[in-house]
Design a protein around this motif. Structure first.
Motif, mmCIF file in Angstrom:
data_model
loop_
_atom_site.group_PDB
_atom_site.id
_atom_site.type_symbol
_atom_site.label_atom_id
_atom_site.label_comp_id
_atom_site.label_asym_id
_atom_site.label_seq_id
_atom_site.Cartn_x
_atom_site.Cartn_y
_atom_site.Cartn_z
ATOM 1 N N GLY A 80 113.010 61.956 97.006
ATOM 2 C CA GLY A 80 112.432 63.220 96.564
ATOM 3 C C GLY A 80 112.763 63.489 95.107
ATOM 4 N N LEU A 81 113.992 63.139 94.697
ATOM 5 C CA LEU A 81 114.385 63.291 93.295
ATOM 6 C C LEU A 81 113.509 62.417 92.403
ATOM 7 C CD1 LEU A 81 116.303 64.182 90.988
ATOM 8 C CD2 LEU A 81 117.774 62.245 91.625
ATOM 9 N N VAL A 82 113.333 61.162 92.800
ATOM 10 C CA VAL A 82 112.512 60.249 92.005
ATOM 11 C C VAL A 82 111.084 60.769 91.882
ATOM 12 C CG1 VAL A 82 111.447 57.961 91.998
ATOM 13 C CG2 VAL A 82 113.888 58.193 92.475
ATOM 14 N N GLN A 83 110.496 61.163 92.999
ATOM 15 C CA GLN A 83 109.131 61.661 92.959
ATOM 16 C C GLN A 83 109.018 62.921 92.106
ATOM 17 O OE1 GLN A 83 107.260 63.589 96.415
ATOM 18 N NE2 GLN A 83 105.578 62.113 96.241
ATOM 19 N N ARG A 84 109.985 63.830 92.250
ATOM 20 C CA ARG A 84 109.972 65.083 91.507
ATOM 21 C C ARG A 84 110.033 64.848 90.002
ATOM 22 N NH1 ARG A 84 107.821 69.359 92.388
ATOM 23 N NH2 ARG A 84 106.987 68.876 90.347
ATOM 24 N N VAL A 85 110.937 63.956 89.585
ATOM 25 C CA VAL A 85 111.119 63.685 88.158
ATOM 26 C C VAL A 85 109.862 63.084 87.555
ATOM 27 C CG1 VAL A 85 112.338 62.199 86.519
ATOM 28 C CG2 VAL A 85 113.635 63.491 88.232
ATOM 29 N N TYR A 86 109.312 62.079 88.216
ATOM 30 C CA TYR A 86 108.119 61.450 87.664
ATOM 31 C C TYR A 86 106.914 62.387 87.712
ATOM 32 C CZ TYR A 86 110.079 56.889 86.683
ATOM 33 O OH TYR A 86 110.798 55.868 86.121
ATOM 34 N N LYS A 87 106.842 63.213 88.725
ATOM 35 C CA LYS A 87 105.748 64.176 88.784
ATOM 36 C C LYS A 87 105.838 65.181 87.647
ATOM 37 C CE LYS A 87 103.240 67.214 91.966
ATOM 38 N NZ LYS A 87 103.171 67.754 93.350
ATOM 39 N N ASP A 88 107.070 65.592 87.314
ATOM 40 C CA ASP A 88 107.259 66.490 86.171
ATOM 41 C C ASP A 88 106.657 65.903 84.905
ATOM 42 O OD1 ASP A 88 108.670 68.247 87.779
ATOM 43 O OD2 ASP A 88 110.647 67.700 86.992
ATOM 44 N N LEU A 89 106.699 64.582 84.815
ATOM 45 C CA LEU A 89 106.226 63.895 83.613
ATOM 46 C C LEU A 89 104.777 63.424 83.735
ATOM 47 C CD1 LEU A 89 109.467 61.805 83.010
ATOM 48 C CD2 LEU A 89 108.740 63.859 81.772
ATOM 49 N N GLY A 90 104.110 63.863 84.800
ATOM 50 C CA GLY A 90 102.705 63.550 84.967
ATOM 51 C C GLY A 90 102.422 62.195 85.577
ATOM 52 N N ILE A 91 103.417 61.602 86.266
ATOM 53 C CA ILE A 91 103.240 60.286 86.877
ATOM 54 C C ILE A 91 103.430 60.411 88.380
ATOM 55 C CG2 ILE A 91 104.120 57.916 86.999
ATOM 56 C CD1 ILE A 91 105.120 58.304 84.119
ATOM 57 N N ASP A 92 102.458 59.973 89.139
ATOM 58 C CA ASP A 92 102.542 60.023 90.593
ATOM 59 C C ASP A 92 103.178 58.749 91.138
ATOM 60 O OD1 ASP A 92 101.333 62.541 90.845
ATOM 61 O OD2 ASP A 92 99.332 61.666 90.795
ATOM 62 N N VAL A 93 104.191 58.906 91.955
ATOM 63 C CA VAL A 93 104.793 57.768 92.649
ATOM 64 C C VAL A 93 104.848 58.110 94.137
ATOM 65 C CG1 VAL A 93 106.180 57.094 90.641
ATOM 66 C CG2 VAL A 93 107.168 58.623 92.372
#
Length: 237
Positions: A101-114
């Motif tokens: 969830g941390l990984v997804q949240r961080v990348y989503k903040d930066l406009g990248i979907d994982v």
């Protein structure tokens, strides 16, 4: 097409411009006054176009960065915003996060979907061969594929550890033998702007239309337009 390729192609265009300008000056010296005026105008347009072209190359000399590019340093900086957030299984927000969830949240903040789960996150990006080659922002999958952390550089990682603990920046405890895969989703540093980014705005320069209308060399002007359109689109000549 890379910047190096683009620079090589530009020399072809500039050489053709010189030939056109020479021809137009010859026409100006032998034709009527009106034709001479038109040719002189076209020659000026050719020179202006070449100058603009060189200026565009200067804007893409490899020292500039792509607009809006996300780097590994950005990933680490965003992850640090969540330090202290409690571990919550299935959590994906600042009120609680698990490791993926941390990984997804961080990348989503930066406009990248994982993907949401470690199993999916372990396949994104490109694989990094070893821990020694890890860069800030890389994802490290461990515990047999059950846990994921963000490499922060300097031998440290950021992760959401387990129940009863918080998102933390800690010394890396893993060896290569403990790691399932290391994934690089973004570069460590912002990439140089592409030739398409630097040159696309020049495809419709008035200098080219001036070459066509005033010089009478429509075939050559068409060739220039074709060459430049290819560059602007990142293609080959």
């Amino acid at each position: 097409m890379t910047i190096t390729d683009a620079i090589g192609r530009i020399s072809q265009i500039q050489a053709t411009l010189v030939q056109l300008e020479t021809g137009m000056r010859a026409t100006a010296s032998s034709g009527s006054s009106s034709t001479a005026a038109g040719s002189a105008t076209s020659a000026t347009s050719a020179t202006d176009f070449a100058s603009a072209l060189s200026g565009a190359l200067g804007a893409t000399d490899g020292s500039s960065t792509g607009a809006g590019a996300v780097t590994g340093a950005d990933v680490v900086a965003d992850a640090k915003k969540y330090l202290g957030v409690p571990y919550v299984f299935g959590g994906t927000s600042a009120s609680g996060l698990d490791c993926s969830g941390l990984v997804q949240r961080v990348y989503k903040d930066l406009g990248i979907d994982v993907p949401r789960l470690v199993s999916g996150q372990s396949t994104v990006g490109t694989e990094v061969p070893s821990l020694a080659e890890a860069q800030p922002g890389d994802l490290i999958v461990t515990n047999g594929g059950e846990h994921i952390v963000i490499y922060a550089g300097d031998g440290k990682v950021i992760h959401a550890p387990s129940e009863g603990r918080n998102v933390s920046l800690v010394d890396n405890w893993m060896k290569d033998s403990d790691i399932v895969t290391i994934r690089r989703v973004v570069p460590q540093a912002a990439p140089a702007a592409s030739s398409a980014t630097g040159l696309s705005g020049l495809a419709g320069l008035s200098g080219l239309s001036g070459l066509s209308s005033a010089s009478g060399s429509s075939a050559q002007a068409d060739m220039l337009r074709s060459l430049f359109a290819s560059l602007a689109q990142g293609g080959s000549l």
